[in-house]
Design an enzyme around this catalytic site. Sequence first.
Site, PDB file in Angstrom:
ATOM      1  N   ASP A 228     -22.683  21.312  56.592  1.00  0.00           N
ATOM      2  CA  ASP A 228     -22.305  22.638  57.056  1.00  0.00           C
ATOM      3  C   ASP A 228     -23.581  23.481  57.018  1.00  0.00           C
ATOM      4  O   ASP A 228     -24.584  23.103  56.398  1.00  0.00           O
ATOM      5  CB  ASP A 228     -21.188  23.251  56.205  1.00  0.00           C
ATOM      6  CG  ASP A 228     -20.476  24.387  56.954  1.00  0.00           C
ATOM      7  OD1 ASP A 228     -21.033  24.880  57.953  1.00  0.00           O
ATOM      8  OD2 ASP A 228     -19.373  24.789  56.526  1.00  0.00           O
TER       9      ASP A 228
HETATM   10  C1  BGC Z   1     -18.910  27.157  59.048  1.00  0.00           C
HETATM   11  C2  BGC Z   1     -18.746  25.986  59.985  1.00  0.00           C
HETATM   12  C3  BGC Z   1     -19.482  26.249  61.275  1.00  0.00           C
HETATM   13  C4  BGC Z   1     -20.924  26.529  60.957  1.00  0.00           C
HETATM   14  C5  BGC Z   1     -21.766  26.793  62.180  1.00  0.00           C
HETATM   15  C6  BGC Z   1     -20.344  27.593  58.897  1.00  0.00           C
HETATM   16  O1  BGC Z   1     -20.410  28.848  58.306  1.00  0.00           O
HETATM   17  O2  BGC Z   1     -18.358  26.851  57.804  1.00  0.00           O
HETATM   18  O3  BGC Z   1     -17.384  25.736  60.228  1.00  0.00           O
HETATM   19  O4  BGC Z   1     -19.329  25.183  62.162  1.00  0.00           O
HETATM   20  O5  BGC Z   1     -21.006  27.673  60.131  1.00  0.00           O
HETATM   21  O6  BGC Z   1     -21.471  28.017  62.726  1.00  0.00           O
END
Ligand code: BGC
Length: 703
Positions: A228
């Site tokens: 993530d």
């Molecule tokens: C989120 C993800 C997301 C990623 C990219 C993170 O803050 O938890 O679900 O895909 O950011 O935006």
Amino acid sequence: MSTADTEVPELLQELTLEEKSQLVHGAVDPTGTATGYLPGIERLDIPEFRLADGPMGVRAGDAESTAFPASIALSATFDPELAREQGVAMGREATARNQDAVLGPGVNLIRVPHCGRNFEYYSEDPVLTAAFAREIVGGLESEDVVATPKHFVANNQESSRASVNVDVSERALRECYLPGFKAAVDAGAGSMMTAYNSVNGEFMSDNRPLVTDVLKEEWGFDGYVVSDWFGATSTVGAANGGLDLEMPGISLEEMREMFGMETGDDDEDQVLAESEEMGDGMPDPTNTGQFADPLVDAVRSGEVPESRLDDMVRRILRQMERSGEFGDTSDDSRSEESTHQTLAKTVAARGAVLLKNHDALPLEDDTDVAIIGPAAQEARIGGGGSSEVEPPHEIPTADGIRDRTTGEATVADGIEQVEQVSFFGDGESETTESQPEPSLDEALDAAETAEVAVVVVEDAATEGADRDTLQLPGRQDELVREVASVSDDTVVVVQSSGPVELPWRDDVAAIVETWYPGQSDGDAVAAVLFGDVDASGRLPVSFAQEEAYPTSGSAATFPGEDGEVHYEEDLFVGYKHFDVADDDPIYSFGHGLSYADYTYESVAVVDERTVEITVENTSQRDGREVVQAYVRPPGTDDDRPVREFAGFDSVRVPAGETVTTTVDLADLAFSRYDDSEGWVDVDGQFELEVGRSAQDIRLTTSL
Ligand code: BGC
């Protein structure tokens, strides 16, 4: 693809150590469209690769994309074929926007009713979650777009999501939290995103037992595992644990630019302090570049075997190759976006759940309606955070209703707008400029004069924070009560991320839960209110009083204490809890009324995993019924839930007709996970229950 066709082994031979590292961490996308970006290696014709956020539409920079309803609205249709169609649609839109992977679906189980991201997830039940995960992934991958189920695993709350350690039993992981991910892998997901949190003492980015042993070895996942964003907590631990790609992987300086932070001062503490202002759900943005130079150094020093780096690169290149990135990259797929808009409306209408109806709905074509509440003035696109999508157009709830009725329609706010929370910004609400002061009296006059008063209410939810309460924000409860006191025909449309308390439910004539309906809000809500479709959505989560949920009892179970959250309820999540608890839910899992009437005629066992269920539509209206099958295990095993959801079908039943449908039962409902023996089938006679919800059983038989 056969091994003979692949260029990957040769490419691996050619790549230098530095080039390999370049393929396993992100960079800044020069086009500014991707959420995550790999620049490729020009020298070897390895193309760029772009990952765009999901899961409710393709978030590609400023490009407009279909804003589908919340994932929880999709699962409320209980019709995974719609998920397949949505997966295909998002795949086509991703390709048309030059994106190669979609960061979705979100398949975390809804454990905590307050979780800020419940609208991005499917259900409190693993069988339902798995069914939707499978089809949306299948749809995306059929368009040669890499699906990225997230967040693996146990990211069930946003409070301290980047630091909390989840203490959960192996059995609950296997039986509740992992099945959605397993289904996504079986459906061919080319990627998997790790969660920010730790599970049983190890950050998911570094969690070898779950990432390497379970996901890759036991399940045979051959795609790449991506962190993530800013969620890779180490270099050596992550690489050796099984993480293949670090995102966003950019430098601190680039990160500052991305987040509009002050530049010039290279002090990490300052960056950290500024990110902390974004709240408790923000990961540490100085966690970046783990797979850049530090990985090269770790390979040189032998701390990370080069074979591991090769495996990381191989996994990524294979997905690039599979998704057609190598060779001819021209795109001849048409994106057919008008069909996608129709699909977005269908999902929103089919996912709406008629919670209560005292002869108020459906409305007559010429009903005089008062449309009340500030939430009616806008289309409810989604919640806050990385899933936000900019749609090509949007239909506010009030507009859809006004256009649908041939009677009079009046619109009144009644109270001030609800403040929405934003994960990206500083928490300021998006207030509408220079609106006149809302007048409650005006709204009540309108409600009194009209034949029906439709009050639209909403919650506020975002990634990065959990809801403090299940009560509706602002003065919305008061608004509903006041309207109900002047109109016997008060219909409440609830647009929420998950369960909310409905304290006025006995005072109103009807309640429809529409979740976040996305861009077609008004059209979809009108279609349901006026009965253009049967009310066929069902609850994928239990609605109960706040204190009745198993996570409400103590801070240790939610949001955690001393950095740890203990999943003490174990398998007893959602309806499984309410089946054994003293409190009943207000509306149980699977609940949802119809406009048609159904009689459950019979259930016949075809074989151990298949049953045939016959229902008759005894009304004068064509309808759609969601047939639900639950199983009760033999014996009295206190560790086991009383009943488990095992299978379902959403089936069209024309007026007056009888339809027999075949329902497949999930293996999961018949087996349990034993720490030493692994999966074991439970022997003995199961009872099969068929009904309209977990608490409305109409037929039973033995299996
Ligand atoms: C989120 C993800 C997301 C990623 C990219 C993170 O803050 O938890 O679900 O895909 O950011 O935006």
